[in-house]
Motif scaffolding. Structure first.
Motif, PDB file in Angstrom:
ATOM      1  N   ILE A  67       4.055  -3.910   7.934  1.00  0.00           N
ATOM      2  CA  ILE A  67       5.160  -3.176   7.324  1.00  0.00           C
ATOM      3  C   ILE A  67       6.297  -4.166   7.058  1.00  0.00           C
ATOM      4  O   ILE A  67       6.585  -5.027   7.899  1.00  0.00           O
ATOM      5  CB  ILE A  67       5.693  -2.052   8.241  1.00  0.00           C
ATOM      6  CG1 ILE A  67       4.552  -1.173   8.775  1.00  0.00           C
ATOM      7  CG2 ILE A  67       6.709  -1.177   7.495  1.00  0.00           C
ATOM      8  CD1 ILE A  67       5.006  -0.145   9.830  1.00  0.00           C
ATOM      9  N   THR A  89       0.810  -1.218   0.000  1.00  0.00           N
ATOM     10  CA  THR A  89       0.000   0.000   0.000  1.00  0.00           C
ATOM     11  C   THR A  89       0.840   1.264   0.000  1.00  0.00           C
ATOM     12  O   THR A  89       0.332   2.356  -0.251  1.00  0.00           O
ATOM     13  CB  THR A  89      -0.902   0.034   1.254  1.00  0.00           C
ATOM     14  OG1 THR A  89      -0.072  -0.139   2.414  1.00  0.00           O
ATOM     15  CG2 THR A  89      -1.936  -1.080   1.200  1.00  0.00           C
ATOM     16  N   SER A  90       2.123   1.171   0.323  1.00  0.00           N
ATOM     17  CA  SER A  90       2.985   2.352   0.333  1.00  0.00           C
ATOM     18  C   SER A  90       4.421   1.894   0.196  1.00  0.00           C
ATOM     19  O   SER A  90       4.728   0.709   0.399  1.00  0.00           O
ATOM     20  CB  SER A  90       2.821   3.136   1.645  1.00  0.00           C
ATOM     21  OG  SER A  90       3.333   2.373   2.728  1.00  0.00           O
ATOM     22  N   GLU A  91       5.280   2.827  -0.141  1.00  0.00           N
ATOM     23  CA  GLU A  91       6.687   2.468  -0.360  1.00  0.00           C
ATOM     24  C   GLU A  91       7.565   3.689  -0.153  1.00  0.00           C
ATOM     25  O   GLU A  91       7.249   4.769  -0.639  1.00  0.00           O
ATOM     26  CB  GLU A  91       6.843   1.943  -1.805  1.00  0.00           C
ATOM     27  CG  GLU A  91       8.267   1.619  -2.180  1.00  0.00           C
ATOM     28  CD  GLU A  91       8.363   0.934  -3.558  1.00  0.00           C
ATOM     29  OE1 GLU A  91       7.459   0.129  -3.903  1.00  0.00           O
ATOM     30  OE2 GLU A  91       9.331   1.226  -4.274  1.00  0.00           O
ATOM     31  N   GLN A  92       8.633   3.534   0.618  1.00  0.00           N
ATOM     32  CA  GLN A  92       9.648   4.602   0.671  1.00  0.00           C
ATOM     33  C   GLN A  92      11.013   3.962   0.843  1.00  0.00           C
ATOM     34  O   GLN A  92      11.143   2.906   1.469  1.00  0.00           O
ATOM     35  CB  GLN A  92       9.362   5.602   1.792  1.00  0.00           C
ATOM     36  CG  GLN A  92       9.476   5.076   3.202  1.00  0.00           C
ATOM     37  CD  GLN A  92       9.394   6.200   4.248  1.00  0.00           C
ATOM     38  OE1 GLN A  92      10.007   7.242   4.094  1.00  0.00           O
ATOM     39  NE2 GLN A  92       8.601   5.971   5.287  1.00  0.00           N
ATOM     40  N   ARG A 116       0.969   2.426  14.770  1.00  0.00           N
ATOM     41  CA  ARG A 116       1.249   3.843  14.545  1.00  0.00           C
ATOM     42  C   ARG A 116       2.147   4.395  15.661  1.00  0.00           C
ATOM     43  O   ARG A 116       3.159   5.035  15.396  1.00  0.00           O
ATOM     44  CB  ARG A 116      -0.063   4.634  14.499  1.00  0.00           C
ATOM     45  CG  ARG A 116      -0.172   5.570  13.319  1.00  0.00           C
ATOM     46  CD  ARG A 116      -1.461   6.388  13.406  1.00  0.00           C
ATOM     47  NE  ARG A 116      -2.634   5.627  12.954  1.00  0.00           N
ATOM     48  CZ  ARG A 116      -2.983   5.521  11.660  1.00  0.00           C
ATOM     49  NH1 ARG A 116      -2.251   6.110  10.721  1.00  0.00           N
ATOM     50  NH2 ARG A 116      -4.050   4.836  11.312  1.00  0.00           N
ATOM     51  N   GLU A 175      11.135   0.423   2.674  1.00  0.00           N
ATOM     52  CA  GLU A 175      10.030   0.188   3.620  1.00  0.00           C
ATOM     53  C   GLU A 175       8.721   0.173   2.847  1.00  0.00           C
ATOM     54  O   GLU A 175       8.417   1.123   2.124  1.00  0.00           O
ATOM     55  CB  GLU A 175       9.997   1.299   4.677  1.00  0.00           C
ATOM     56  CG  GLU A 175       8.799   1.205   5.606  1.00  0.00           C
ATOM     57  CD  GLU A 175       8.723   2.365   6.597  1.00  0.00           C
ATOM     58  OE1 GLU A 175       9.581   2.418   7.488  1.00  0.00           O
ATOM     59  OE2 GLU A 175       7.828   3.214   6.450  1.00  0.00           O
ATOM     60  N   ARG A 176       7.963  -0.905   3.002  1.00  0.00           N
ATOM     61  CA  ARG A 176       6.672  -0.991   2.323  1.00  0.00           C
ATOM     62  C   ARG A 176       5.564  -1.329   3.322  1.00  0.00           C
ATOM     63  O   ARG A 176       5.687  -2.291   4.087  1.00  0.00           O
ATOM     64  CB  ARG A 176       6.723  -2.057   1.228  1.00  0.00           C
ATOM     65  CG  ARG A 176       7.439  -1.582  -0.025  1.00  0.00           C
ATOM     66  CD  ARG A 176       7.622  -2.707  -1.022  1.00  0.00           C
ATOM     67  NE  ARG A 176       8.654  -3.645  -0.587  1.00  0.00           N
ATOM     68  CZ  ARG A 176       9.002  -4.745  -1.269  1.00  0.00           C
ATOM     69  NH1 ARG A 176       8.353  -5.057  -2.392  1.00  0.00           N
ATOM     70  NH2 ARG A 176       9.953  -5.528  -0.828  1.00  0.00           N
ATOM     71  N   GLY A 177       4.519  -0.508   3.293  1.00  0.00           N
ATOM     72  CA  GLY A 177       3.325  -0.868   4.030  1.00  0.00           C
ATOM     73  C   GLY A 177       2.561  -1.919   3.243  1.00  0.00           C
ATOM     74  O   GLY A 177       2.627  -1.955   2.009  1.00  0.00           O
TER      75      GLY A 177
END
Lengths: 241, 241
Positions: A26, A4-7, A47, A15-17
């Motif tokens: 994560i 759902t996310s990536e940085q 969180r 890091e990927r959600g």
């Protein structure tokens, strides 16, 4: 599993959600792949735990490990359970009143959590292990210690565990502890007022593992010394590489 | 101090026997100099202890540390003491009979040893520290724990100590333990039948040091796992470099 996310961080860590059904998680992977995977346990509430989990994951990545975590049942953004909320309220009321904590409250609080969380962690393994970035044996690191103990017994893909000692361990966990045979490193905060030191020592004594090491440190509940991050990496380097 | 023998190992470590007055000792120095010095404690009897001491010294040298040890009073080739022999005989008799060990026997066995040994270790420091191969802060590593505790209190040149938990700790040592403020790492063999585990935990609790870490392992009295050698090096690297 759906990302759902990536940085990507300066240190090359990705890091990927993700979500696994309704469960958020994560995944952190180092530049070097495939990497052995460490599951990061925590007390619930991704969180709030994120800064500490990300720091632990990136420290592990510096040693060449991937790391992953998932939200606990009834925590964070996941649906609440009225029975779990009731048990937590009963616990907090007893703690606030300075009463001894009844085994019955501990069982009501922890056993359903373990029963629900352990299969979720195993499902996360099913989803994570086929990824090309992941390879080799798996470790578990963190609390909730009762979840770590359960996983160490029932999940043969977990080869070593770093367990954070905590209170509120159901009596039946001692029986499970005797069945644990994988190498263990147990972290105990010696002067943690919220922690039952004798119970932690008794649990360490109960583990059936031939290689088990207890690291006790000063510094209160959240004051685990930074050098234990290095010690964790060396423990997993011995057993996952 | 007079050097009496010399050999150089493949790893570049120079081992020299010496005498300090009537006291025999051994100094190991790494190729890199000047090196911080670690004093290697032991239960007495250099000849029998040599293989383990040399292994510990060369492991420390690999991390850039010099190491030195001296014979304990009334041990090895040094003159015997009739009162020490009597105390040891009384201890062994009580152990063989399965009797509880009287505090009085422990005091008679350990206190004179500590009183005599501590100044000798300090004299060894006086002789070793001016050597050009030695430089920087000093550590103490090993048993006899009562000697380590005394040195940690009275010898300001010792900056960090790795103590091996053992039984037969005089009651007065607990008072001294509270006065210890240097960083400590304490090794405890959890399942050592000859060791009083609760006493070791109580002593760890008593130490006044803000940084103190307990490492408990399986494996019996002489079964300290090899990875504790690495952990020792990292402990001293944090505090002596």
């Amino acid at each position: 599993m759906r990302f759902t996310s990536e940085q990507r961080f300066d240190d090359g860590v990705l890091e990927r959600g993700f979500t696994l059904g309704e469960i958020p998680g994560i995944l952190w992977t180092p530049a070097s792949a495939p990497a052995p995977l460490i599951l990061l346990g925590h007390p619930g509430g991704l969180r709030g735990m994120y800064p500490r989990l990300a720091a632990r994951a990136r420290h592990a990545a510096a040693e060449g490990f991937a790391a992953a975590t998932i939200e606990l049942p009834w925590s964070g953004d996941r649906p609440r359970s009225t029975t779990a909320e009731q048990a937590r309220a009963d616990l907090h009321r007893a703690l606030a009143a300075g009463e001894p904590i009844d085994d019955e409250i501990v069982d009501r609080l922890v056993l359903p959590l373990v029963d629900r969380a352990a299969p979720e962690w195993r499902a996360a393994l099913d989803a994570l292990l086929p990824l090309p970035e992941i390879g080799g044996p798996v470790g578990y690191a963190g609390g909730v210690i009762a979840i770590g103990v359960r996983l160490a017994v029932v999940e043969p893909r977990i080869s070593a565990a770093l367990l954070f000692a905590g209170s509120f361990v159901p009596r039946t966990m001692f029986e499970q502890a005797r069945q644990v045979t994988i190498p263990l490193q147990v972290l105990l905060q010696w002067d943690d007022e919220g922690n039952d030191r004798q119970l932690a020592l008794d649990l360490f004594d109960a583990f059936g593992s031939k290689e088990k090491t207890l690291h006790a440190n000063m510094g209160g509940h959240t004051g685990v010394p930074e050098f234990e991050g290095d010690a964790a990496n060396r423990f997993f380097a011995r057993h996952l590489k």
